[in-house]
Write an enzyme that holds these catalytic residues in place. Structure first.
Site, PDB file in Angstrom:
ATOM      1  N   ARG A   1       0.717  -1.235  -0.021  1.00  0.00           N
ATOM      2  CA  ARG A   1      -0.071  -0.044  -0.142  1.00  0.00           C
ATOM      3  C   ARG A   1       0.790   1.169  -0.196  1.00  0.00           C
ATOM      4  NH1 ARG A   1       2.261   1.856   3.762  1.00  0.00           N
ATOM      5  NH2 ARG A   1       0.833   3.687   3.849  1.00  0.00           N
ATOM      6  N   GLY A   2       0.086   2.468   0.165  1.00  0.00           N
ATOM      7  CA  GLY A   2       1.125   3.450  -0.479  1.00  0.00           C
ATOM      8  C   GLY A   2       1.310   3.771  -1.703  1.00  0.00           C
ATOM      9  N   ALA A   3       0.964   5.007  -2.249  1.00  0.00           N
ATOM     10  CA  ALA A   3       0.904   5.352  -3.771  1.00  0.00           C
ATOM     11  C   ALA A   3       2.023   5.023  -4.476  1.00  0.00           C
ATOM     12  CB  ALA A   3       0.417   6.883  -3.989  1.00  0.00           C
TER      13      ALA A   3
ATOM     14  N   ARG B   1      -7.329  -0.014  -6.979  1.00  0.00           N
ATOM     15  CA  ARG B   1      -7.435   0.793  -5.897  1.00  0.00           C
ATOM     16  C   ARG B   1      -7.580   2.177  -6.713  1.00  0.00           C
ATOM     17  NH1 ARG B   1      -4.388   1.047  -0.487  1.00  0.00           N
ATOM     18  NH2 ARG B   1      -6.203   2.195   0.241  1.00  0.00           N
TER      19      ARG B   1
ATOM     20  N   GLN C   1      -2.103   2.393   9.821  1.00  0.00           N
ATOM     21  CA  GLN C   1      -0.752   2.677   9.312  1.00  0.00           C
ATOM     22  C   GLN C   1       0.374   3.311  10.155  1.00  0.00           C
ATOM     23  OE1 GLN C   1      -3.510   3.157   7.745  1.00  0.00           O
ATOM     24  NE2 GLN C   1      -3.753   2.656   5.566  1.00  0.00           N
TER      25      GLN C   1
ATOM     26  N   ASP D   1      -1.617  10.752  -2.288  1.00  0.00           N
ATOM     27  CA  ASP D   1      -2.055   9.874  -3.272  1.00  0.00           C
ATOM     28  C   ASP D   1      -2.421  10.181  -4.674  1.00  0.00           C
ATOM     29  OD1 ASP D   1      -2.870   8.415  -0.750  1.00  0.00           O
ATOM     30  OD2 ASP D   1      -2.858   6.714  -1.857  1.00  0.00           O
TER      31      ASP D   1
ATOM     32  N   ASN E   1      -5.124  12.604   0.082  1.00  0.00           N
ATOM     33  CA  ASN E   1      -4.206  11.545   1.022  1.00  0.00           C
ATOM     34  C   ASN E   1      -5.128  10.717   2.067  1.00  0.00           C
ATOM     35  OD1 ASN E   1      -1.444  10.506   1.656  1.00  0.00           O
ATOM     36  ND2 ASN E   1      -1.899  11.833   3.356  1.00  0.00           N
ATOM     37  N   LYS E   2      -4.402  10.014   2.817  1.00  0.00           N
ATOM     38  CA  LYS E   2      -5.333   9.228   3.682  1.00  0.00           C
ATOM     39  C   LYS E   2      -6.212   9.865   4.562  1.00  0.00           C
ATOM     40  CE  LYS E   2      -5.109   5.823   4.386  1.00  0.00           C
ATOM     41  NZ  LYS E   2      -5.874   5.018   3.904  1.00  0.00           N
TER      42      LYS E   2
HETATM   43  O1  MRU Z   1      -4.484   3.286   2.146  1.00  0.00           O
HETATM   44  P1  MRU Z   1      -2.872   3.370   2.168  1.00  0.00           P
HETATM   45  O2  MRU Z   1      -2.254   2.865   3.260  1.00  0.00           O
HETATM   46  O3  MRU Z   1      -2.391   2.941   0.811  1.00  0.00           O
HETATM   47  O4  MRU Z   1      -2.887   5.088   2.050  1.00  0.00           O
HETATM   48  C1  MRU Z   1      -1.529   5.586   1.864  1.00  0.00           C
HETATM   49  C2  MRU Z   1      -1.704   6.967   1.888  1.00  0.00           C
HETATM   50  O5  MRU Z   1      -2.432   7.705   2.310  1.00  0.00           O
HETATM   51  C3  MRU Z   1      -0.160   7.462   2.032  1.00  0.00           C
HETATM   52  O6  MRU Z   1       0.058   8.962   2.784  1.00  0.00           O
HETATM   53  C4  MRU Z   1       0.237   7.872   0.662  1.00  0.00           C
HETATM   54  O7  MRU Z   1       0.113   6.918  -0.467  1.00  0.00           O
HETATM   55  C5  MRU Z   1       1.658   8.626   0.173  1.00  0.00           C
HETATM   56  S1  MRU Z   1       2.712   7.134   0.416  1.00  0.00           S
HETATM   57  C6  MRU Z   1       4.122   7.739  -0.120  1.00  0.00           C
END
Ligand code: MRU
Length: 352
Positions: A57-59, A100, A203, A244, A254-255
């Site tokens: 996970r994470g963009a 996603r 996270q 994201d 973002n999250k």
């Molecule tokens: O749902 P996730 O864990 O994939 O969400 C991740 C985030 O929101 C991060 O802040 C974002 O992807 C940036 S990661 C460098």
């Protein structure tokens, strides 16, 4: 593959290509920090599942995984039909790109890899794998650059707050927001990181805290609801987050919880920084209104692990991202440079 073999001085690497087995290895982020387990992925469908189910996970990490997944899809498709492999993998790639919806790096990586198809003669696997590996290394280099640029903006020793995990685990390595944290720590200007726990996947509690403890960077976990109070009571000078998707006008997805952190930061005189590679900027989205927001299974909120914790009969709404308006962002840091007080003109200048 065990964890130690993949720990670098600047943090873990969550994605690795195993040349002997010819498969992709993903550090299973669902079970960290309790267990360090790797999932082996040898086809595109399994990669799409791993992205959807939060193994990776994470963009940026999702984008890199997708690039390797396209190479795997092409390998398997070419084995079935040496002439029609491009058409045969369409369904796989459509499913992959939809795993996603919010992180644009996923769609970006699939489109980028697809763009190479027409120039390939013969077996597509070697050139596509090479490109996935190149993107992987380029991401780490971009993070190091962002880390340096972001840290330069913070000239006084201070504590910072971060939300979710935008670290090595969320990228090819080093991290975006945590890349800035790492660079600040190396420069001796970081006191402590306050990490929001980040409901409901935790996270912050599971991943950010783990990464920082691994490197001896002081970290205090806080409940998401404590972030406003941390800012109000002067504990932090900066909020640093990842993204994201960033719209052409600088709005930042973002999250979930990031928008609240940005609003509090503005109210309480705390600076707000977004660190993200330019592959996270979606110039086809004029504003944040156009960014699709992923809503996940309500059970993620209604349960804690296997146990139902919410009152029987209660329903849940579970959007997992939000959009912070550009005017709440003080600076966006990319590998191509920084955009202060982001707006459409400032973002466009990055690409000029
Ligand atoms: O749902 P996730 O864990 O994939 O969400 C991740 C985030 O929101 C991060 O802040 C974002 O992807 C940036 S990661 C460098």
């Amino acid at each position: 593959m065990n964890r130690r073999s993949d720990v670098r001085s600047d943090g873990v690497r969550p994605i690795a290509w195993d040349p002997q087995a010819g498969c992709l290895c993903l550090l299973d982020q669902r079970v960290l920090p309790a267990r360090v387990e790797w999932l082996r992925v040898s086809d595109c469908g399994a990669a799409a599942d791993a992205i959807r189910d939060m193994v990776v996970r994470g963009a940026p990490a999702i984008g890199i995984t997708a690039a390797y997944a396209v190479a795997l899809a092409a390998r398997n498709s070419y084995r079935v039909t040496a002439t029609g492999w491009r058409d045969a993998l369409n369904e796989d790639l459509t499913r992959l790109a939809a795993a996603r919806p919010t992180a644009v790096n996923l769609a970006w990586a699939v489109a980028h890899m697809r763009g190479l198809f027409s120039g390939i003669d013969g077996d597509p696997f070697p050139p596509l794998l090479a490109e996935a590996e190149r993107l992987h290394q380029a991401d780490i280099a971009a993070n190091r650059r962002m880390g340096a640029l972001g840290a330069e903006l913070i000239d006084t020793r201070c504590s910072v707050l971060t939300h979710c995990n935008a670290g090595a685990l969320a990228t090819g390595g080093y991290g975006t927001a945590l890349g800035v944290v790492r660079s600040l720590w190396s420069a001796g200007r970081l006191e402590r990181v306050y990490a929001d726990e980040t409901r409901p996947w935790l996270q912050g509690a599971r991943l950010t805290a783990w990464e920082l403890v691994e490197e001896g960077i002081p970290v205090s976990l806080i409940a998401d609801g404590a972030a406003a109070w941390a800012m109000r009571s002067g504990k932090v000078a900066w909020v640093i987050v990842g993204a994201d998707r960033i719209a052409a006008n600088g709005d930042v997805a973002n999250k979930i919880g990031t928008c609240a952190a940005a609003a509090c930061a503005r109210r309480f005189g705390v600076r707000f920084m977004v660190a993200a590679p330019t592959s996270t900027i979606d110039r086809d989205c004029p504003t944040g209104e156009a960014i699709p927001i992923e809503c996940r299974d309500p059970d993620e909120l209604l349960r804690f692990g296997a146990t139902r914790t919410a009152a029987p009969g209660a329903e849940a709404w579970n959007p997992v991202f939000d959009v912070t308006p550009a005017d709440l962002v003080d600076v966006i840091v990319t590998e191509r440079g920084v955009v202060r007080a982001p707006d459409t003109a400032g973002i466009a200048r990055l690409f000029a």
